[in-house]
Scaffold this motif. Structure first.
Motif, mmCIF file in Angstrom:
data_model
loop_
_atom_site.group_PDB
_atom_site.id
_atom_site.type_symbol
_atom_site.label_atom_id
_atom_site.label_comp_id
_atom_site.label_asym_id
_atom_site.label_seq_id
_atom_site.Cartn_x
_atom_site.Cartn_y
_atom_site.Cartn_z
ATOM 1 N N ARG A 191 0.810 -1.214 0.000
ATOM 2 C CA ARG A 191 0.000 0.000 0.000
ATOM 3 C C ARG A 191 0.845 1.267 0.000
ATOM 4 O O ARG A 191 0.328 2.349 -0.269
ATOM 5 C CB ARG A 191 -0.948 0.000 1.190
ATOM 6 C CG ARG A 191 -0.276 -0.147 2.537
ATOM 7 C CD ARG A 191 -1.266 -0.121 3.671
ATOM 8 N NE ARG A 191 -1.901 1.161 3.828
ATOM 9 C CZ ARG A 191 -2.285 1.662 4.997
ATOM 10 N NH1 ARG A 191 -2.102 0.962 6.101
ATOM 11 N NH2 ARG A 191 -2.846 2.840 5.064
ATOM 12 N N SER B 151 3.237 2.818 -4.187
ATOM 13 C CA SER B 151 2.637 3.287 -5.441
ATOM 14 C C SER B 151 2.608 2.182 -6.490
ATOM 15 O O SER B 151 3.209 2.291 -7.569
ATOM 16 C CB SER B 151 3.409 4.499 -5.981
ATOM 17 O OG SER B 151 3.375 5.554 -5.057
ATOM 18 N N ASP C 101 -7.153 1.595 -1.261
ATOM 19 C CA ASP C 101 -6.208 2.340 -2.085
ATOM 20 C C ASP C 101 -6.229 1.840 -3.527
ATOM 21 O O ASP C 101 -6.248 2.641 -4.477
ATOM 22 C CB ASP C 101 -4.802 2.206 -1.497
ATOM 23 C CG ASP C 101 -3.759 2.950 -2.319
ATOM 24 O OD1 ASP C 101 -3.853 4.186 -2.405
ATOM 25 O OD2 ASP C 101 -2.863 2.293 -2.878
ATOM 26 N N LYS D 106 -9.251 2.964 -5.477
ATOM 27 C CA LYS D 106 -9.132 4.358 -5.925
ATOM 28 C C LYS D 106 -8.201 4.468 -7.128
ATOM 29 O O LYS D 106 -8.493 5.177 -8.099
ATOM 30 C CB LYS D 106 -8.621 5.229 -4.777
ATOM 31 C CG LYS D 106 -9.620 5.436 -3.644
ATOM 32 C CD LYS D 106 -9.003 6.256 -2.522
ATOM 33 C CE LYS D 106 -9.975 6.403 -1.351
ATOM 34 N NZ LYS D 106 -9.361 7.140 -0.210
ATOM 35 N N ARG D 107 -7.064 3.761 -7.064
ATOM 36 C CA ARG D 107 -6.106 3.814 -8.168
ATOM 37 C C ARG D 107 -6.722 3.256 -9.457
ATOM 38 O O ARG D 107 -6.527 3.800 -10.542
ATOM 39 C CB ARG D 107 -4.844 3.028 -7.816
ATOM 40 C CG ARG D 107 -3.972 3.678 -6.756
ATOM 41 C CD ARG D 107 -2.769 2.786 -6.427
ATOM 42 N NE ARG D 107 -1.980 3.356 -5.343
ATOM 43 C CZ ARG D 107 -1.027 4.256 -5.512
ATOM 44 N NH1 ARG D 107 -0.720 4.672 -6.732
ATOM 45 N NH2 ARG D 107 -0.355 4.734 -4.487
#
Length: 612
Positions: free
Chosen positions: A329, A332, A359, A362-363
């Motif tokens: 997490r 990136s 996360d 969202k990415r």
């Protein structure tokens, strides 16, 4: 991690709250406390150490009341002392808190400037002072809590009472699990439904950001200031399922429950010698597009994912990566199109795993990537199950021992079912392979029962580890993750330093550790890597190492002066990781018992890791 129990009722609740804390002892903790409101005043008892000490203190002081909150603490800020134990108080306000307030130092400085005195080293005390401060502006407990919650950064679950509001209890869920228990003329909060099963089987699972006002007759749930409703769930679960059932420890009971737990898990996906037509049918529309698999997990669940990587790539030719959630997490990661993200967690509340899920979602949305998320979990009502596209539930039942056993092997069984499903969907698994693997899976509970019959032999072997300080575990192929898991189990509960290695890595460093006082545990399944493994064993013996081998009964590995062998029944090579998990569990268990450690609640550890 930390445990919360609270309630508001017509009856006295001290005994109920204490019993609830006992049900949460499996989570790991170092202090306990309770606050009860009666006759307009809050009485509090706190103790460093076990709940039994708190129970004795409550009996001596005779505190009780019909509204109260209780807590077991696993230290994150401040040592495990009485002053740092929950509940924390500010004036007439008492608070229990699970999680971490990340900006507590900033809040503490502000409160100290306003004249508040801090009596603990914790981040949690700021919540009590903030609520107390807010109540000076408006004499409404719910609104005071709603006003301060936006100022708290981090993950937390809160239970709050105030002597000036004797008919209500306020609860908050933000990043840390909290459940409501519904009764008749009484209502409860708990960080785990197990704590509340003695008083109710009707539960509401709060969602992120929920703030709740409980009275004896009603529950009001607010989300972003609006009154909302949440589904009521009735559980058909026996309180006795969390009892030891005649075993000395929960861990041993759960080791012996594995044949049944695996059988139940397999029954979810198998029908005779093939996959059920309706197994994971909710994925039929999205799984055919999957080109990559990414597994994200922590601890023991990560080891299960490592085994699944071998299965995905070697059995069905599907690329698979496995990563620790707390690392994944923060780096990136590149999100590939058409990826199945598998999140593995026994509790479904593991903080890092949940954060990775959120996360990645969202990415993927920002990059317009097509992904599918799947939870592999033991708790159907968990956050992980609720927040993923698909879910596959293990059937382990409640697991109380901190060191995971049946949750791990049922994860492996469920992962193999998932691999079979993916292989069938993408056409890389033919009917003959499917039938061979299904038949092997059905044989697994029987073979594990045969392994359990070796308990006395493994106990005898364990006596040679009692005085040791270090141990190596070796495996190759799918047995390498089991070597990692065996080392984790030994260090978790016996406090012996242990490391797991891919046996081929010996010559790249670990051989420097081998001497006549270093026990080396070897997992020798009868697979295509066996001859390579035997060569690695020779490397150990040439350096004076002592070998303790769990070997297939047809492996040709014999007992000798410094080579001690326990023979394991032959299992299909693909299924062998599930089977070989059991002897390393038993070895670790017996070593811990002989060393006199707390098997079920090892020091410094918690069952459900709900903070980073």
């Amino acid at each position: 991690m930390c445990g919360i129990v609270g309630g508001i009722a017509e009856r006295h609740l001290a005994a109920v709250l204490i019993e609830g804390l006992k049900k949460l002892e499996y989570r790991g903790y170092d202090s306990a406390g309770v606050a009860l409101l009666e006759n307009g005043q809050i009485a509090r008892a706190r103790e460093a150490g076990k709940v039994a000490l708190l129970e004795a203190s409550v009996k001596i002081s005779k505190i009780d009341g019909s509204i109260g909150i209780a807590h077991t603490r696993w230290a994150t800020h401040g040592k495990p002392t009485q002053d740092n134990a929950h509940p924390h108080m500010s004036g007439d306000v008492a608070v229990v808190h699970n999680g971490i307030i990340e900006n507590y130092q900033e809040l503490k400085a502000e409160l100290e400037q306003a004249g508040y005195v801090f009596l603990s080293q914790t981040d949690s005390e700021v919540v009590a002072h903030l609520v107390h401060q807010a109540l000076q502006q408006q004499n409404n407990l719910l609104k005071a809590v709603q006003a301060i919650v936006p100022r708290l950064h981090g993950a937390y679950a809160l239970g709050i009472i105030d002597a000036n509001h004797p008919d209500e209890l306020i609860a908050v869920r933000q990043g840390s699990p909290l459940v409501l228990g519904l009764g008749i003329g009484e209502n409860f909060i708990g960080s785990d439904q197990l704590a509340l099963l003695p008083v109710t089987n009707r539960f509401i699972y709060l969602e992120e950001g929920d703030i709740v006002r409980l009275t004896r007759s009603d529950i009001e749930i607010y989300h972003q200031g609006e009154l909302v409703s949440r589904a009521v769930n009735e559980l058909d679960i026996s309180v006795s399922s969390s009892d030891k059932g005649g075993f000395k420890h929960y861990m041993l009971k759960e080791i012996y429950e594995q044949p049944d737990a695996i059988q139940h898990t397999l029954s979810v996906g198998l029908d005779h010698d093939q996959l059920k037509d309706d197994f994971l049918s909710s994925g039929n529309a999205v799984l055919p597009a999957i080109q990559h698999v990414q597994i994200i997990a922590c601890g023991t669940s990560y080891h299960a994912g490592m085994v699944a990587k071998y299965w995905c790539e070697q059995l069905i030719g599907l690329s698979c990566q496995v990563e620790i959630a707390s690392e994944f997490r923060y780096r990136s990661p590149v999100v590939l199109n058409n990826t199945l993200f598998i999140y593995i967690s026994q509790s479904g509340e593991t903080a890092d795993t949940l954060a990775a899920l959120r996360d990645i979602d969202k990415r993927a949305a920002a990059a317009q990537k097509n992904i599918v998320s799947l939870a592999l979990c033991n708790v159907p009502t968990s956050s992980l199950v609720r927040e993923t596209d698909l879910h596959l539930l293990t059937q382990a039942g409640p697991e109380i021992g901190v060191a995971s056993t049946k949750a791990f092997t049922t994860q492996l069984a469920a992962l193999m079912l998932l691999v079979l499903k993916l292989g069938k969907i993408n056409g890389t698994l033919d009917d003959a392979q499917e039938q061979e693997l299904v038949q092997a899976l059905w044989q697994t509970p029987k073979i594990i029962n045969q392994c359990l019959a070796l308990d006395k032999d493994i106990e005898a072997m364990s006596r040679q580890f009692v005085e040791k300080r270090h141990t190596l575990f070796l495996g190759r192929g799918t047995q390498y993750p089991i070597a990692l898991e065996g080392a984790l189990k030994l260090k978790e509960i016996s406090y012996i330093h242990a490391e797991g290695y891919a046996a081929g890595e010996l010559k790249h460093g670990p051989l420097a550790l081998v001497d006549n006082d270093m026990p080396v545990v070897v997992l020798a399944a009868n697979d295509f890597m066996l001859d390579k493994l035997k060569s690695n064993m020779q490397e150990v013996q040439a350096r004076g190492g002592e070998l303790f081998v769990f070997a297939d009964e047809h492996s040709g590995i014999a007992n000798s002066d410094r080579q001690h062998v326990v023979y394991i029944p032959t299992a299909n090579a693909w299924i062998a990781p599930i089977v070989y998990s059991v002897p390393v569990q038993l070895l670790s268990y017996h070593v811990a018992v002989l060393r006199g450690t707390d098997v079920d609640q090892p020091r410094n550890l918690a069952k459900s890791v709900t903070v980073e």
